[in-house]
Design a protein around this motif. Structure first.
Motif, PDB file in Angstrom:
ATOM      1  N   ARG A  67       0.831  -1.197   0.000  1.00  0.00           N
ATOM      2  CA  ARG A  67       0.000   0.000   0.000  1.00  0.00           C
ATOM      3  C   ARG A  67       0.868   1.251   0.000  1.00  0.00           C
ATOM      4  O   ARG A  67       1.974   1.253   0.517  1.00  0.00           O
ATOM      5  N   ASP A  69       1.652   4.849   1.513  1.00  0.00           N
ATOM      6  CA  ASP A  69       1.524   5.538   2.795  1.00  0.00           C
ATOM      7  C   ASP A  69       1.141   6.978   2.484  1.00  0.00           C
ATOM      8  O   ASP A  69       1.987   7.784   2.097  1.00  0.00           O
ATOM      9  N   LEU A  72      -2.430  12.034   4.992  1.00  0.00           N
ATOM     10  CA  LEU A  72      -3.793  12.554   4.982  1.00  0.00           C
ATOM     11  C   LEU A  72      -3.863  14.022   5.382  1.00  0.00           C
ATOM     12  O   LEU A  72      -4.750  14.748   4.940  1.00  0.00           O
ATOM     13  N   THR A  80      -7.261  13.483  13.611  1.00  0.00           N
ATOM     14  CA  THR A  80      -7.454  12.057  13.873  1.00  0.00           C
ATOM     15  C   THR A  80      -8.355  11.945  15.089  1.00  0.00           C
ATOM     16  O   THR A  80      -8.070  12.524  16.139  1.00  0.00           O
ATOM     17  N   SER A 107     -15.668   8.076   6.348  1.00  0.00           N
ATOM     18  CA  SER A 107     -14.637   8.774   7.122  1.00  0.00           C
ATOM     19  C   SER A 107     -13.887   7.847   8.070  1.00  0.00           C
ATOM     20  O   SER A 107     -12.879   8.244   8.653  1.00  0.00           O
ATOM     21  N   THR A 108     -14.377   6.628   8.245  1.00  0.00           N
ATOM     22  CA  THR A 108     -13.755   5.666   9.158  1.00  0.00           C
ATOM     23  C   THR A 108     -12.632   4.940   8.440  1.00  0.00           C
ATOM     24  O   THR A 108     -12.838   4.363   7.378  1.00  0.00           O
ATOM     25  N   ILE A 109     -11.428   4.979   9.025  1.00  0.00           N
ATOM     26  CA  ILE A 109     -10.298   4.285   8.407  1.00  0.00           C
ATOM     27  C   ILE A 109      -9.964   2.978   9.112  1.00  0.00           C
ATOM     28  O   ILE A 109      -9.306   2.122   8.537  1.00  0.00           O
ATOM     29  N   ARG A 110     -10.407   2.824  10.373  1.00  0.00           N
ATOM     30  CA  ARG A 110     -10.219   1.566  11.084  1.00  0.00           C
ATOM     31  C   ARG A 110     -11.393   1.361  12.035  1.00  0.00           C
ATOM     32  O   ARG A 110     -11.935   2.315  12.581  1.00  0.00           O
ATOM     33  N   CYS A 111     -11.740   0.110  12.247  1.00  0.00           N
ATOM     34  CA  CYS A 111     -12.774  -0.250  13.221  1.00  0.00           C
ATOM     35  C   CYS A 111     -12.339  -1.537  13.890  1.00  0.00           C
ATOM     36  O   CYS A 111     -12.001  -2.513  13.210  1.00  0.00           O
ATOM     37  N   VAL A 124     -11.230   7.725  12.898  1.00  0.00           N
ATOM     38  CA  VAL A 124     -11.858   8.554  11.879  1.00  0.00           C
ATOM     39  C   VAL A 124     -10.899   9.675  11.519  1.00  0.00           C
ATOM     40  O   VAL A 124     -10.212  10.220  12.390  1.00  0.00           O
ATOM     41  N   ARG A 125     -10.830  10.033  10.245  1.00  0.00           N
ATOM     42  CA  ARG A 125     -10.044  11.199   9.823  1.00  0.00           C
ATOM     43  C   ARG A 125     -11.012  12.274   9.360  1.00  0.00           C
ATOM     44  O   ARG A 125     -11.955  12.012   8.609  1.00  0.00           O
ATOM     45  N   THR A 162       3.082  -0.107  11.149  1.00  0.00           N
ATOM     46  CA  THR A 162       2.229  -1.217  10.744  1.00  0.00           C
ATOM     47  C   THR A 162       2.696  -2.522  11.359  1.00  0.00           C
ATOM     48  O   THR A 162       1.926  -3.470  11.441  1.00  0.00           O
TER      49      THR A 162
END
Length: 169
Positions: A67, A69, A72, A80, A107-111, A124-125, A162
């Motif tokens: 991916r 990087d 944002l 953040t 808007s959610t980048i991780r859950c 969320v960003r 990561t």
């Protein structure tokens, strides 16, 4: 100082990595676009041997992809936000409904499903606090089965990895 166990979890099994594989992984974590020659140099292998090892790590599911990087902040998403969610029920149906819906939250980048007091942690960003207010009203509060939302704003990122560096010791 602790010594990491040189085992990687794969499904129900663990895969043991030798020092060469760990060096190869470390080089890829630093530069996912490294050439076979660069990977070979980092791991003490020929380019063709490095390519074979890399392919094996991909086939085993240890390397799941490559991916970019993305910064944002430079794209206008400088805030953040950590959002904890408590559902009105921990039933399988409630969790499945929430999880299916949160995937569509733009808007959610991780859950993460969590243990403890809260059920989920979202990252969320947003462009700003004002932008997050809209995200809160138009995305998060509309997710199914949400009983409580708590929000915290990151002041500054200190570490963003990561992979834990101890994996490459």
């Amino acid at each position: 100082m602790h010594k990491i166990v040189e085992i990687i979890y794969i499904g129900e099994e663990f895969m043991q990595l030798d020092r060469t594989d760990r060096k190869l992984l470390g080089a890829l974590v630093q530069n996912g676009r490294a050439t076979q020659a660069e990977l070979g140099e980092a791991a003490g292998l020929s380019p063709s041997a490095a390519a074979r090892r890399q392919k094996s790590l991909e086939d085993e599911g240890i390397l799941r992809g490559y991916r970019a990087d993305v910064n944002l902040r430079k794209l206008g998403l400088g805030a953040t936000v950590m959002v904890t969610i408590t559902l009105d029920s921990q039933s399988e149906e409630a969790m499945a409904a929430f999880e299916a819906a949160v995937v569509g939250s733009p808007s959610t980048i991780r859950c993460h499903l969590m243990s403890g007091r809260n059920d989920y942690l979202l990252v969320v960003r947003a462009a700003s606090i004002e932008d997050y207010e809209l995200i809160h009203r138009q995305e998060i509060a509309r997710l199914p089965r949400v009983a409580r939302i708590e929000t915290a704003f990151a002041l500054r990122e200190v570490v963003n990895r990561t992979v834990p560096p101890r994996l490459f010791d």
